[in-house]
Design a protein around this motif. Structure first.
Motif, PDB file in Angstrom:
ATOM      1  N   GLY A  62       0.696  -1.182   0.037  1.00  0.00           N
ATOM      2  CA  GLY A  62      -0.086  -0.116   0.015  1.00  0.00           C
ATOM      3  C   GLY A  62       0.951   1.199   0.012  1.00  0.00           C
ATOM      4  N   LEU A  63       1.371   1.561   1.114  1.00  0.00           N
ATOM      5  CA  LEU A  63       2.068   2.792   1.373  1.00  0.00           C
ATOM      6  C   LEU A  63       3.209   2.943   0.483  1.00  0.00           C
ATOM      7  CD1 LEU A  63       2.026   3.149   5.357  1.00  0.00           C
ATOM      8  CD2 LEU A  63       0.549   4.392   3.529  1.00  0.00           C
ATOM      9  N   GLY A  66       1.795   4.279  -2.782  1.00  0.00           N
ATOM     10  CA  GLY A  66       1.021   5.668  -2.670  1.00  0.00           C
ATOM     11  C   GLY A  66      -0.428   5.394  -2.229  1.00  0.00           C
ATOM     12  N   ARG A  67      -0.775   4.000  -1.796  1.00  0.00           N
ATOM     13  CA  ARG A  67      -1.966   3.844  -1.345  1.00  0.00           C
ATOM     14  C   ARG A  67      -2.220   3.570  -0.018  1.00  0.00           C
ATOM     15  NH1 ARG A  67      -5.494  -1.432  -2.756  1.00  0.00           N
ATOM     16  NH2 ARG A  67      -7.428  -0.616  -1.933  1.00  0.00           N
ATOM     17  N   GLU A  68      -2.988   4.417   0.672  1.00  0.00           N
ATOM     18  CA  GLU A  68      -3.333   4.409   2.137  1.00  0.00           C
ATOM     19  C   GLU A  68      -4.239   3.628   2.596  1.00  0.00           C
ATOM     20  OE1 GLU A  68      -1.839   6.451   4.690  1.00  0.00           O
ATOM     21  OE2 GLU A  68      -0.780   7.792   2.897  1.00  0.00           O
ATOM     22  N   TRP A  69      -3.954   2.779   3.959  1.00  0.00           N
ATOM     23  CA  TRP A  69      -4.999   2.040   4.312  1.00  0.00           C
ATOM     24  C   TRP A  69      -6.294   2.555   4.468  1.00  0.00           C
ATOM     25  CZ3 TRP A  69      -6.144  -2.910   4.779  1.00  0.00           C
ATOM     26  CH2 TRP A  69      -6.862  -3.380   5.609  1.00  0.00           C
ATOM     27  N   PRO A  70      -7.339   1.797   4.072  1.00  0.00           N
ATOM     28  CA  PRO A  70      -8.544   2.623   3.901  1.00  0.00           C
ATOM     29  C   PRO A  70      -9.354   3.034   5.288  1.00  0.00           C
ATOM     30  CG  PRO A  70      -8.922   0.338   3.137  1.00  0.00           C
ATOM     31  CD  PRO A  70      -7.649   0.525   3.207  1.00  0.00           C
ATOM     32  N   PHE A 112      -6.974  -5.978   0.462  1.00  0.00           N
ATOM     33  CA  PHE A 112      -6.334  -4.675  -0.059  1.00  0.00           C
ATOM     34  C   PHE A 112      -4.921  -4.795  -0.711  1.00  0.00           C
ATOM     35  CE2 PHE A 112      -2.877  -1.647   1.505  1.00  0.00           C
ATOM     36  CZ  PHE A 112      -3.520  -0.435   1.109  1.00  0.00           C
ATOM     37  N   GLU A 115      -5.948  -6.226  -4.096  1.00  0.00           N
ATOM     38  CA  GLU A 115      -6.292  -5.338  -5.043  1.00  0.00           C
ATOM     39  C   GLU A 115      -5.138  -4.287  -5.726  1.00  0.00           C
ATOM     40  OE1 GLU A 115      -9.050  -2.781  -2.894  1.00  0.00           O
ATOM     41  OE2 GLU A 115     -10.502  -4.454  -2.644  1.00  0.00           O
ATOM     42  N   GLN A 116      -4.437  -4.233  -4.831  1.00  0.00           N
ATOM     43  CA  GLN A 116      -3.110  -3.464  -5.208  1.00  0.00           C
ATOM     44  C   GLN A 116      -2.271  -4.060  -6.453  1.00  0.00           C
ATOM     45  OE1 GLN A 116      -2.559  -0.333  -5.324  1.00  0.00           O
ATOM     46  NE2 GLN A 116      -0.846   0.233  -4.288  1.00  0.00           N
ATOM     47  N   GLY A 126       7.701   2.155  -6.744  1.00  0.00           N
ATOM     48  CA  GLY A 126       7.335   2.732  -5.405  1.00  0.00           C
ATOM     49  C   GLY A 126       8.603   3.069  -4.355  1.00  0.00           C
TER      50      GLY A 126
END
Length: 148
Positions: A62-63, A66-70, A112, A115-116, A126
């Motif tokens: 995630g991080l 660039g994807r934050e934990w929802p 999560f 999906e990423q 990243g």
């Protein structure tokens, strides 16, 4: 075998899933007490290993990209700042956290991460924020899949 050997991403996902299943199998049928019971002189326990692995997946899949934990308020999702005061913050359950809650959390984390992983190419770039300067610490999804 269940996956295409000619598809590197499918192969890596297969082995990640097998590792996840092995991890969760260790908790299968284990009581709340036994899951929390220290197994080493440092206090390491089975529930702590699962919580750590869940937080690793949030960070690396995630991080890093660039994807934050929802749901950042989730007590099982340890924020990066927590490690400033407790470097082992994700290695144990607090007294208000349960093994059942942890397992539900890890189910959400796996979804999560998947999906990423599905959304990115293996060569997607990243940078894990906790590794320092992003310009000097770039990694690919391929690297993260192998690492995790």
């Amino acid at each position: 075998m269940g996956f295409d050997l000619d598809d590197p991403k499918a192969t890596l996902r297969h082995y990640l899933q097998r590792a996840r299943e092995g991890l969760l199998w260790k908790l299968d049928g284990v009581s709340e007490r036994d899951a929390r019971l220290p197994r080493t002189p440092t206090g390491l326990n089975l529930a702590g290993i699962v919580k750590h692995c869940a937080n690793v997946e949030i960070g690396y899949f995630g991080l890093t990209f660039g994807r934050e934990w929802p749901t950042p308020g989730d007590s099982y999702a340890v924020p990066l700042e927590a490690y400033d005061t407790d470097p082992q913050a994700d290695w144990y359950l607090t007294e208000t956290e349960s093994v059942a809650g942890l397992l539900a959390f890890y189910t959400r984390v796996r979804a999560f991460a998947e999906e990423q992983i599905e959304a990115l190419d293996l060569d997607a770039v990243g940078a894990p924020p906790w590794w320092g300067d992003p310009a000097e610490n770039q990694v690919t999804l391929h690297h993260m899949l192998v690492r995790v």
